[in-house]
Design a protein around this motif. Sequence first.
Motif, PDB file in Angstrom:
ATOM      1  N   ALA A 240      -4.649   0.644  -1.861  1.00  0.00           N
ATOM      2  CA  ALA A 240      -5.182   0.297  -3.227  1.00  0.00           C
ATOM      3  C   ALA A 240      -4.160  -0.820  -3.767  1.00  0.00           C
ATOM      4  CB  ALA A 240      -4.464   1.550  -4.034  1.00  0.00           C
ATOM      5  N   LEU A 241      -3.005  -0.790  -3.210  1.00  0.00           N
ATOM      6  CA  LEU A 241      -2.403  -1.915  -3.421  1.00  0.00           C
ATOM      7  C   LEU A 241      -2.941  -3.294  -3.084  1.00  0.00           C
ATOM      8  CD1 LEU A 241       0.625  -3.471  -4.706  1.00  0.00           C
ATOM      9  CD2 LEU A 241       1.542  -2.715  -2.375  1.00  0.00           C
ATOM     10  N   HIS A 242      -3.171  -3.468  -1.672  1.00  0.00           N
ATOM     11  CA  HIS A 242      -3.796  -4.519  -1.125  1.00  0.00           C
ATOM     12  C   HIS A 242      -5.063  -4.868  -1.838  1.00  0.00           C
ATOM     13  CE1 HIS A 242      -0.923  -5.166   1.942  1.00  0.00           C
ATOM     14  NE2 HIS A 242      -0.909  -3.941   2.501  1.00  0.00           N
ATOM     15  N   ALA A 243      -5.959  -3.875  -2.222  1.00  0.00           N
ATOM     16  CA  ALA A 243      -7.346  -4.161  -2.860  1.00  0.00           C
ATOM     17  C   ALA A 243      -6.932  -4.704  -4.128  1.00  0.00           C
ATOM     18  CB  ALA A 243      -7.962  -2.825  -2.950  1.00  0.00           C
ATOM     19  N   GLY A 244      -5.948  -4.060  -4.903  1.00  0.00           N
ATOM     20  CA  GLY A 244      -5.479  -4.961  -6.130  1.00  0.00           C
ATOM     21  C   GLY A 244      -4.970  -6.566  -6.071  1.00  0.00           C
ATOM     22  N   ASN A 245      -4.046  -6.490  -4.916  1.00  0.00           N
ATOM     23  CA  ASN A 245      -3.861  -7.960  -4.793  1.00  0.00           C
ATOM     24  C   ASN A 245      -4.949  -8.831  -4.485  1.00  0.00           C
ATOM     25  OD1 ASN A 245      -1.114  -6.977  -5.040  1.00  0.00           O
ATOM     26  ND2 ASN A 245      -0.444  -7.055  -2.908  1.00  0.00           N
ATOM     27  N   ALA A 246      -5.861  -8.299  -3.613  1.00  0.00           N
ATOM     28  CA  ALA A 246      -7.117  -9.304  -3.327  1.00  0.00           C
ATOM     29  C   ALA A 246      -7.519  -9.698  -4.797  1.00  0.00           C
ATOM     30  CB  ALA A 246      -7.880  -8.514  -2.599  1.00  0.00           C
ATOM     31  N   VAL A 247      -7.960  -8.680  -5.507  1.00  0.00           N
ATOM     32  CA  VAL A 247      -8.569  -9.169  -6.629  1.00  0.00           C
ATOM     33  C   VAL A 247      -7.667  -9.785  -7.764  1.00  0.00           C
ATOM     34  CG1 VAL A 247      -9.550  -8.478  -8.893  1.00  0.00           C
ATOM     35  CG2 VAL A 247      -9.996  -6.957  -6.781  1.00  0.00           C
ATOM     36  N   ALA A 248      -6.316  -9.276  -7.937  1.00  0.00           N
ATOM     37  CA  ALA A 248      -5.510  -9.969  -8.809  1.00  0.00           C
ATOM     38  C   ALA A 248      -4.765 -11.365  -8.435  1.00  0.00           C
ATOM     39  CB  ALA A 248      -4.576  -9.046  -9.535  1.00  0.00           C
ATOM     40  N   ILE A 249      -4.496 -11.485  -7.239  1.00  0.00           N
ATOM     41  CA  ILE A 249      -3.682 -12.589  -6.868  1.00  0.00           C
ATOM     42  C   ILE A 249      -4.524 -13.166  -5.435  1.00  0.00           C
ATOM     43  CG2 ILE A 249      -1.433 -12.007  -7.629  1.00  0.00           C
ATOM     44  CD1 ILE A 249      -0.423 -10.826  -5.105  1.00  0.00           C
ATOM     45  N   GLY A 250      -5.606 -12.932  -5.207  1.00  0.00           N
ATOM     46  CA  GLY A 250      -6.480 -13.801  -4.357  1.00  0.00           C
ATOM     47  C   GLY A 250      -5.964 -13.527  -2.774  1.00  0.00           C
ATOM     48  N   LEU A 251      -5.146 -12.525  -2.597  1.00  0.00           N
ATOM     49  CA  LEU A 251      -4.832 -12.234  -1.164  1.00  0.00           C
ATOM     50  C   LEU A 251      -5.888 -11.393  -0.454  1.00  0.00           C
ATOM     51  CD1 LEU A 251      -1.188 -11.220  -1.562  1.00  0.00           C
ATOM     52  CD2 LEU A 251      -2.015 -13.556  -1.171  1.00  0.00           C
ATOM     53  N   ASN A 252      -7.144 -12.317  -0.070  1.00  0.00           N
ATOM     54  CA  ASN A 252      -8.207 -11.718   0.191  1.00  0.00           C
ATOM     55  C   ASN A 252      -8.151 -10.902   1.688  1.00  0.00           C
ATOM     56  OD1 ASN A 252      -8.187 -14.434   1.423  1.00  0.00           O
ATOM     57  ND2 ASN A 252     -10.445 -14.401   1.653  1.00  0.00           N
ATOM     58  N   ARG A 253      -7.456 -11.588   2.613  1.00  0.00           N
ATOM     59  CA  ARG A 253      -7.602 -10.960   4.100  1.00  0.00           C
ATOM     60  C   ARG A 253      -6.335 -10.057   4.259  1.00  0.00           C
ATOM     61  NH1 ARG A 253      -5.914 -14.978   6.580  1.00  0.00           N
ATOM     62  NH2 ARG A 253      -5.570 -16.501   4.996  1.00  0.00           N
ATOM     63  N   PHE A 254      -5.330  -9.754   3.164  1.00  0.00           N
ATOM     64  CA  PHE A 254      -4.401  -8.885   3.369  1.00  0.00           C
ATOM     65  C   PHE A 254      -5.138  -7.315   3.787  1.00  0.00           C
ATOM     66  CE2 PHE A 254      -0.129 -10.415   2.921  1.00  0.00           C
ATOM     67  CZ  PHE A 254      -0.288 -11.815   2.948  1.00  0.00           C
ATOM     68  N   PRO A 255      -6.019  -6.995   2.977  1.00  0.00           N
ATOM     69  CA  PRO A 255      -6.432  -5.474   3.015  1.00  0.00           C
ATOM     70  C   PRO A 255      -6.851  -5.018   4.385  1.00  0.00           C
ATOM     71  CG  PRO A 255      -7.388  -6.350   1.008  1.00  0.00           C
ATOM     72  CD  PRO A 255      -6.652  -7.561   1.740  1.00  0.00           C
ATOM     73  N   TRP A 256      -7.714  -6.189   5.048  1.00  0.00           N
ATOM     74  CA  TRP A 256      -8.031  -5.944   6.328  1.00  0.00           C
ATOM     75  C   TRP A 256      -7.126  -6.101   7.545  1.00  0.00           C
ATOM     76  CZ3 TRP A 256     -12.669  -4.258   5.533  1.00  0.00           C
ATOM     77  CH2 TRP A 256     -13.455  -4.576   4.532  1.00  0.00           C
ATOM     78  N   ALA A 257      -6.146  -7.121   7.376  1.00  0.00           N
ATOM     79  CA  ALA A 257      -5.069  -7.336   8.393  1.00  0.00           C
ATOM     80  C   ALA A 257      -4.092  -6.074   8.417  1.00  0.00           C
ATOM     81  CB  ALA A 257      -4.134  -8.624   8.023  1.00  0.00           C
ATOM     82  N   PHE A 258      -3.771  -5.706   7.133  1.00  0.00           N
ATOM     83  CA  PHE A 258      -2.772  -4.496   7.081  1.00  0.00           C
ATOM     84  C   PHE A 258      -3.352  -3.221   7.297  1.00  0.00           C
ATOM     85  CE2 PHE A 258       0.015  -7.700   5.677  1.00  0.00           C
ATOM     86  CZ  PHE A 258       1.487  -7.207   5.903  1.00  0.00           C
ATOM     87  N   GLY A 259      -4.769  -3.113   6.713  1.00  0.00           N
ATOM     88  CA  GLY A 259      -5.193  -2.028   6.986  1.00  0.00           C
ATOM     89  C   GLY A 259      -5.653  -1.494   8.665  1.00  0.00           C
ATOM     90  N   ALA A 260      -5.706  -2.633   9.331  1.00  0.00           N
ATOM     91  CA  ALA A 260      -5.555  -2.606  10.932  1.00  0.00           C
ATOM     92  C   ALA A 260      -4.551  -1.696  11.319  1.00  0.00           C
ATOM     93  CB  ALA A 260      -5.886  -3.886  11.370  1.00  0.00           C
ATOM     94  N   THR A 261      -3.277  -1.885  10.839  1.00  0.00           N
ATOM     95  CA  THR A 261      -2.411  -1.140  11.256  1.00  0.00           C
ATOM     96  C   THR A 261      -2.292   0.235  10.713  1.00  0.00           C
ATOM     97  OG1 THR A 261      -0.798  -1.716   9.373  1.00  0.00           O
ATOM     98  CG2 THR A 261      -0.800  -3.359  11.000  1.00  0.00           C
ATOM     99  N   TYR A 262      -3.357   0.730   9.779  1.00  0.00           N
ATOM    100  CA  TYR A 262      -2.899   2.126   9.369  1.00  0.00           C
ATOM    101  C   TYR A 262      -3.543   3.121  10.477  1.00  0.00           C
ATOM    102  CZ  TYR A 262      -2.390  -0.030   4.747  1.00  0.00           C
ATOM    103  OH  TYR A 262      -2.006  -0.595   3.654  1.00  0.00           O
ATOM    104  N   PRO A 263      -4.306   2.970  11.301  1.00  0.00           N
ATOM    105  CA  PRO A 263      -4.990   3.708  12.413  1.00  0.00           C
ATOM    106  C   PRO A 263      -3.325   4.208  13.160  1.00  0.00           C
ATOM    107  CG  PRO A 263      -6.582   2.376  12.164  1.00  0.00           C
ATOM    108  CD  PRO A 263      -5.555   1.805  10.937  1.00  0.00           C
ATOM    109  N   ALA A 264      -2.893   3.116  13.719  1.00  0.00           N
ATOM    110  CA  ALA A 264      -1.741   3.219  14.216  1.00  0.00           C
ATOM    111  C   ALA A 264      -0.469   3.956  13.649  1.00  0.00           C
ATOM    112  CB  ALA A 264      -1.219   2.056  14.705  1.00  0.00           C
ATOM    113  N   VAL A 265      -0.301   3.796  12.417  1.00  0.00           N
ATOM    114  CA  VAL A 265       0.631   4.631  11.450  1.00  0.00           C
ATOM    115  C   VAL A 265       0.082   6.143  11.405  1.00  0.00           C
ATOM    116  CG1 VAL A 265       1.708   5.063   9.178  1.00  0.00           C
ATOM    117  CG2 VAL A 265       1.104   2.766  10.042  1.00  0.00           C
TER     118      VAL A 265
END
Lengths: 584, 180
Positions: A240-265
Amino acid sequence: MLSGRVAPRDRSAAVAAAERLAAVSTLIAGLEHVAAERDHGPGGLLDWSVVRESTGLRSPLARRIADAAAGPQVARCLALTQVAASLALLAPTGPRARLVADATVTSTMALLRARLKPGADGADQTAFCVHALNTVARAGEGDPAVVDAVLWASALQSVGSYAVSGWLKVGSPSWRSGRALPELLRTRSYGEPRAYDLVRRHPTAARVLTHGVVALESAMPLVFARRGRWAPALLGGAAALHAGNAVAIGLNRFPWAFGATYPAVLYAATPHAGRSDALPRVVAAATVAAGGILQFAHLRRRAAVRRGMAGGRVVRLASGRRVVHRLDGPAHGPVVVLEGGPMLTDAQWTTVRNALGPGIATLSHQRCGHGGSDEVPATGPAVAADLVELLDAVVPGRDVLLVGHHLSAGPVLDAAAELGGRVQAIVLLDPVWPGSSAQAHQSIAAVVRWLRLGLGRLLERPDWAQDLPRAARAAALAEYRDPRLWTAADRERSALRGSSPPTRVEQPLLLVASGQDPFTHPVLRGTARALRRAAPGLRVAVVPEVEGADRLVTAPGAGARVAALIESLVTGSAARQEDRRAAG
Amino acid sequence: MRPADRARRVAVVGGLSAWLTATLATQHPSRVFHGPRRRDPLGLWLPTWRFFAPQPGQHDYLLAWCAVDGEEQGPWQHTAPVLDRRPLQAVWFPARRREKALLEACARLLSGRGMRGSDVRTSPSYRLLRGCAARAARQRPEVEAFRFGVQRSAGRDPAEEPVWVFVSPVCDLRQPGRSA
């Protein structure tokens, strides 16, 4: 969603999910690269003809590869190849095709990295790491332990990044006070106007949100607590933080890149039979071992520094303080006294000393608080007085030529005033007098705190290190990485704060400046003018090939030039001395 | 297990452990302690874990230029004003790198990093900003020389006025890289 589909015990599903999520990030990155090609041309803020000079690549081969990959046509081909490989990972392809696709994305990202270094962000790094790890996982798919090690590595990178980021924010006044978020959102580069408007109108909610971000990041290691029961909630919060950052501060690729580590976590957070947990154990052992090595190196360095300089001898001054010094060259004739600035170690004079040769006597010493000499007296450093006492004790009656480097210019001129006719000439190398700001003290004090914890080996390597021969470099770096040098330098600098060049200098004075004419130099200009007023016969020499007082004495060419200038003064001084003796 | 498989497993676990330990060793909040990062000049394999910490960005840097004709100086104009965020940028944002590169170039210029000698004009940051301003100035054929400058701004915060933090010498548009 991820926990339901991936978490439990399916390592292959975890790898596949990571590939797909990271592929979205690299797909967008590849297409964005092509869409913004103009930025890499002349007049663009990523103009390769300029950027290529600041990549930091030292190897000629690496520079050639970067140049080849950054050509407009090649770069476009690489970006489109990355897009195609990302699409292959999003499609239901077989294991071999996925291995090739992972390796392809990893390679294209590595090849394009130099071109994309300006403006790069954490999403680039994370996506690269995930694809590189997945390449290893796919290559070792037959061995579950290899795949588990890869998933653990991805999980630790992810959790480590949140935790370190959160812990550093805890130590930051800006984040603790809750100002960080509104201050970030007010910028046009990052902040979305409606988001800024919201935090401005609801400051309490903004503060709670800011603290919530810090708490969430700091608490991320709890994914491993209670057999991973909290992991879905914590990762959900991070998503949710990354999704909010994508909208609010334009970090559009972060949700995907960091989300890609979640299956491993999720995979790593849920213990189960048949999973190999070798990696976290080895990482823990390696971290402890690295800490031990740092401490061992710290103690060894400390002992070496306190033994004093190579070839040094100890003399007790009239004031009772023990000072390590080194006297080289003939026992008669004038002595060149090398007085380094607060942060200059004795070993850094090696270039100048070698260039002067054995025919000229040189004297250097470790001031109180430095190396093997006694501590700085409680009343503060007495640099000029100690220098006068040292000369009386070690080279009594001999004429001297004083060389003052950087901030030592002031004490050297004070000592010259005291010594009078014994001083045949004075050479000042990039002389400066400190301002009255306490900023330098604060930054040095912060460095000293970390050095005392044994982190000296992590210090950035100074530019001058490359100039010195091996033994001198090791000695100089040992002292540089030890807190003693920094503490003494801080005290000396503080003692000089507010001082200024003298109004009169009786002896012949030579000013040697690095880089450019000191009368036009932004830092040296004021000093040069003051010295010209104090010594109307002031001579000036410029060593254009280097910049900075340290490299003026360490760089081979510059050091030789400085030595030649000193030698010409010594020869003149010796001739005058001979004339006086003949006349007498 | 075959020796080759065991060796591969040891290599993977050992290599990944070394990588993670090295990553951890490069997360110090102060740049002074980033010595090991010299092994990764491109910032490729040692990820940074300090997102917006300890100090997040608080300012925008705005690049502006003005025409110079002898002693006369024209009005300042921004080269590429940063536009407000649009919803699509949550997914697709090609200008993000350019905007971040501008912030980085200005920050490096002001810190003096990357300079060869004391002449700021030799630094890559200066040359990137100069090139960008020159591209904007070339849109006006009558311009032969220009200056560029950097303003630090608090963005939408009306309480802080933008301040000039850098103004270049006069640059000759006909001879790239030359100052008049």
